[in-house]
Structure formats: C-alpha cells, structure tokens
Design a protein around this motif. Structure first.
Motif, mmCIF file in Angstrom:
data_model
loop_
_atom_site.group_PDB
_atom_site.id
_atom_site.type_symbol
_atom_site.label_atom_id
_atom_site.label_comp_id
_atom_site.label_asym_id
_atom_site.label_seq_id
_atom_site.Cartn_x
_atom_site.Cartn_y
_atom_site.Cartn_z
ATOM 1 N N UNK A 35 11.737 0.494 5.815
ATOM 2 C CA UNK A 35 12.798 1.503 5.808
ATOM 3 C C UNK A 35 11.770 2.302 4.681
ATOM 4 N N UNK A 36 11.503 3.543 5.001
ATOM 5 C CA UNK A 36 10.975 4.495 3.542
ATOM 6 C C UNK A 36 11.588 4.303 2.785
ATOM 7 N N UNK A 37 9.854 4.264 1.596
ATOM 8 C CA UNK A 37 10.367 5.400 0.040
ATOM 9 C C UNK A 37 10.791 3.429 0.089
ATOM 10 N N UNK A 38 11.135 2.333 0.486
ATOM 11 C CA UNK A 38 11.318 1.030 -0.099
ATOM 12 C C UNK A 38 10.555 -0.311 -0.237
ATOM 13 N N UNK A 39 10.328 -0.612 -1.095
ATOM 14 C CA UNK A 39 9.554 -1.825 -1.093
ATOM 15 C C UNK A 39 7.858 -1.902 -0.801
ATOM 16 N N UNK A 40 8.106 -0.333 -1.634
ATOM 17 C CA UNK A 40 5.951 0.149 -1.470
ATOM 18 C C UNK A 40 4.724 -1.297 -2.332
ATOM 19 N N UNK A 41 4.142 -1.194 -1.652
ATOM 20 C CA UNK A 41 3.016 -1.890 -1.617
ATOM 21 C C UNK A 41 1.957 -1.245 -1.768
ATOM 22 N N UNK A 42 0.679 -2.216 -3.426
ATOM 23 C CA UNK A 42 -0.532 -1.517 -2.470
ATOM 24 C C UNK A 42 -1.073 -1.999 -2.204
ATOM 25 N N UNK A 43 -2.309 -1.430 -1.428
ATOM 26 C CA UNK A 43 -2.967 -1.536 0.094
ATOM 27 C C UNK A 43 -4.182 -1.056 -0.176
ATOM 28 N N UNK A 44 -5.762 -1.826 -0.084
ATOM 29 C CA UNK A 44 -7.098 -1.617 -0.389
ATOM 30 C C UNK A 44 -7.420 -0.956 1.000
ATOM 31 N N UNK A 45 -8.371 0.609 0.890
ATOM 32 C CA UNK A 45 -8.611 0.592 2.266
ATOM 33 C C UNK A 45 -9.637 0.916 2.659
ATOM 34 N N UNK A 46 -10.279 0.714 3.278
ATOM 35 C CA UNK A 46 -12.432 0.604 3.661
ATOM 36 C C UNK A 46 -12.146 1.580 4.048
ATOM 37 N N UNK A 47 -13.237 2.323 3.525
ATOM 38 C CA UNK A 47 -14.140 3.511 3.590
ATOM 39 C C UNK A 47 -14.291 3.626 5.744
ATOM 40 N N UNK A 48 -13.851 4.187 6.204
ATOM 41 C CA UNK A 48 -14.685 4.056 7.911
ATOM 42 C C UNK A 48 -15.716 4.729 8.354
ATOM 43 N N UNK A 49 -15.960 5.638 7.971
ATOM 44 C CA UNK A 49 -17.300 6.025 7.944
ATOM 45 C C UNK A 49 -17.246 7.430 7.025
ATOM 46 N N UNK A 50 -18.342 8.433 7.290
ATOM 47 C CA UNK A 50 -18.721 9.632 5.550
ATOM 48 C C UNK A 50 -17.635 10.286 5.428
#
Length: 100
Positions: A35-50
């Motif tokens: 559901x949009x804007x509901x149950x928001x969680x933080x997620x670590x995103x790895x750098x894929x390129x420069x």
C-alpha cells in the motif's frame, strides 16, 4: 483474492492501524499487498556504479491481506462478496450491496 491493484484500502491491525492508501502491488502467492505510503521501512541500498548513490532509502513493505479492508464508496471499510451479473463475476460491497 478480493483486493486488486489501485483499490483503496484501510489498515485494520498493526502499527499502521487506521491508515488508508492505494494498493500498488498484489502478491497472490504470499497473500500480501503493498500500500502506498503505509508500512514504510528503511532499506540499505548498495552503490551499483560510479553514478549511483548508495545509502538508506524508505520503501513500502508488504502487508498481509487479512490486515487490510477494502474501502466502499461511502468511505467506510467493507467486506467483499462475489456474484454473477449478466454472465460476469463481479465484486460487491457487503456494506452497501453495490458493485465495486
């Protein structure tokens, strides 16, 4: 499953109880909805390129379908039923008895 993409739903239980939003995605295999804007969680995103920036982003996590209720046209949560009208299977609101 009685909830489809672009339906408006209300969260019935959990830390997001009482919030409403539009369904972005439905996973029939796991019986979950996002559901949009509901149950928001933080997620670590790895750098894929420069050019990409890594970091922490906020994304919607899935909710089990039993924890949400479809909103009827009168703005209240309702249960959903199915019936045959003119040879087609349609969803209807058990609260207002009208086709969704």
């Amino acid at each position: 499953m009685y909830i489809k993409k672009n339906d408006t739903v209300k969260v019935l239980s959990g830390r997001e109880k009482g919030k409403t939003g539009k369904v972005i995605a439905v996973n029939r295999k796991n019986d979950t909805v996002i559901v949009s804007d509901v149950n928001m969680v933080s997620k670590a995103l790895r750098r894929k390129n420069e050019q990409d920036k890594g970091g922490i982003i906020r994304v919607e996590a899935p909710l089990h379908v039993s924890n949400v209720a479809l909103m009827a046209k009168d703005g209240k949560p309702t249960r959903v039923g199915f019936r045959i009208e003119n040879g087609k299977k349609v969803r209807y609101s058990k609260r207002t008895n009208e086709v969704l």
